[in-house]
Design a protein around this motif. Structure first.
Motif, PDB file in Angstrom:
ATOM      1  N   ILE A  93      28.819 -21.097  -4.265  1.00 42.02           N
ATOM      2  CA  ILE A  93      29.042 -21.915  -3.065  1.00 42.02           C
ATOM      3  C   ILE A  93      29.963 -21.167  -2.097  1.00 42.02           C
ATOM      4  O   ILE A  93      29.675 -21.095  -0.895  1.00 42.02           O
ATOM      5  CB  ILE A  93      29.617 -23.297  -3.446  1.00 42.02           C
ATOM      6  CG1 ILE A  93      28.570 -24.111  -4.225  1.00 42.02           C
ATOM      7  CG2 ILE A  93      30.066 -24.053  -2.199  1.00 42.02           C
ATOM      8  CD1 ILE A  93      29.128 -25.357  -4.894  1.00 42.02           C
ATOM      9  N   ALA A  94      31.056 -20.618  -2.604  1.00 36.31           N
ATOM     10  CA  ALA A  94      31.983 -19.872  -1.740  1.00 36.31           C
ATOM     11  C   ALA A  94      31.267 -18.703  -1.076  1.00 36.31           C
ATOM     12  O   ALA A  94      31.459 -18.449   0.121  1.00 36.31           O
ATOM     13  CB  ALA A  94      33.179 -19.381  -2.546  1.00 36.31           C
ATOM     14  N   ASN A  95      30.447 -17.996  -1.828  1.00 41.00           N
ATOM     15  CA  ASN A  95      29.683 -16.885  -1.255  1.00 41.00           C
ATOM     16  C   ASN A  95      28.751 -17.357  -0.153  1.00 41.00           C
ATOM     17  O   ASN A  95      28.612 -16.695   0.878  1.00 41.00           O
ATOM     18  CB  ASN A  95      28.890 -16.150  -2.341  1.00 41.00           C
ATOM     19  CG  ASN A  95      29.750 -15.225  -3.166  1.00 41.00           C
ATOM     20  OD1 ASN A  95      30.819 -14.798  -2.735  1.00 41.00           O
ATOM     21  ND2 ASN A  95      29.293 -14.910  -4.366  1.00 41.00           N
ATOM     22  N   SER A  96      28.128 -18.511  -0.348  1.00 44.24           N
ATOM     23  CA  SER A  96      27.196 -19.015   0.678  1.00 44.24           C
ATOM     24  C   SER A  96      27.924 -19.364   1.972  1.00 44.24           C
ATOM     25  O   SER A  96      27.330 -19.333   3.049  1.00 44.24           O
ATOM     26  CB  SER A  96      26.403 -20.211   0.159  1.00 44.24           C
ATOM     27  OG  SER A  96      27.213 -21.365   0.062  1.00 44.24           O
ATOM     28  N   TYR A  97      29.206 -19.685   1.892  1.00 47.59           N
ATOM     29  CA  TYR A  97      30.020 -19.980   3.072  1.00 47.59           C
ATOM     30  C   TYR A  97      30.815 -18.764   3.555  1.00 47.59           C
ATOM     31  O   TYR A  97      31.522 -18.847   4.556  1.00 47.59           O
ATOM     32  CB  TYR A  97      30.998 -21.131   2.784  1.00 47.59           C
ATOM     33  CG  TYR A  97      30.355 -22.496   2.836  1.00 47.59           C
ATOM     34  CD1 TYR A  97      30.345 -23.236   4.018  1.00 47.59           C
ATOM     35  CD2 TYR A  97      29.733 -23.032   1.719  1.00 47.59           C
ATOM     36  CE1 TYR A  97      29.755 -24.489   4.072  1.00 47.59           C
ATOM     37  CE2 TYR A  97      29.131 -24.288   1.760  1.00 47.59           C
ATOM     38  CZ  TYR A  97      29.148 -25.003   2.942  1.00 47.59           C
ATOM     39  OH  TYR A  97      28.546 -26.243   2.993  1.00 47.59           O
ATOM     40  N   GLY A  98      30.730 -17.666   2.822  1.00 50.63           N
ATOM     41  CA  GLY A  98      31.444 -16.457   3.213  1.00 50.63           C
ATOM     42  C   GLY A  98      32.934 -16.500   2.965  1.00 50.63           C
ATOM     43  O   GLY A  98      33.690 -15.740   3.576  1.00 50.63           O
TER      44      GLY A  98
END
Length: 186
Positions: A93-98
């Motif tokens: 999830i964090a990766n998808s939001y950068g």
């Protein structure tokens, strides 16, 4: 994905109500907020950021905060600069939001090494934190042997001396996270 660089030492605080004041002596750039709750997180983050530090929140130890996208979004709205978690789903999830992120894992025994390798292959954390720090070299060597050498690793847990910090950095840690306040002054 935003790039992120930690200072050599990361101040880790478990009791923000009592420990934020000690950050006045800290020379690094990032604080790991290891414990908070949904009522006080905004206040804790604001106080730490007002002192000039970035804040990474351990989302697993924030009372009242579940896991999942809504929990992540709530934490993000509080002004955090990154997350720490043991849950690969939260890293995704964090990766998808950068948002910068740290996947934390514990090296409890030899079987942990294989589990850690599989987790890193299936999840793409920006940083990987290994606990306890005494296992750092063994985990790092194992990951190198398995050709998983591009991950930036942080050592944490049971670090007592300057010599240990220096050795962990020599062994390849990009940073050392510690709640031992006397090690914050470097």
């Amino acid at each position: 994905m935003r790039k992120y660089k930690f200072s050599e030492r990361i101040a880790a605080i478990w009791n923000p109500k009592e420990e934020i004041e000690y950050l006045a002596r800290y020379k690094g750039n990032t604080v790991f907020l290891l414990s908070s709750d949904v009522v006080n997180i905004s206040n804790h983050v604001k106080k730490i950021k007002k002192m000039g530090f970035n804040v990474f929140l351990d989302v697993d130890f924030c009372d009242g905060l579940a896991s999942g996208e809504y929990a992540f979004r709530y934490a993000s709205l509080q002004g955090i600069d990154g997350i720490i978690t043991v849950k690969p789903k939260m890293i995704d999830i964090a990766n998808s939001y950068g948002l910068p992120n740290v996947l934390r894992s514990f090296a409890l025994d030899s079987n942990s090494l294989s589990r850690i390798k599989d987790m890193l292959v299936n999840t793409q954390p920006m940083f990987f934190e290994i606990l306890p720090a005494a296992a750092f070299k063994k985990v790092s060597d194992y990951l190198d042997y398995k050709k998983i050498d591009s991950i930036q690793m942080i050592a944490a847990g049971m670090i007592d001396t300057e010599d240990e910090v220096s050795q962990l950095i020599k062994d390849g840690a990009v940073a050392v996270s510690t709640s031992r306040k006397e090690l914050w002054e470097f």
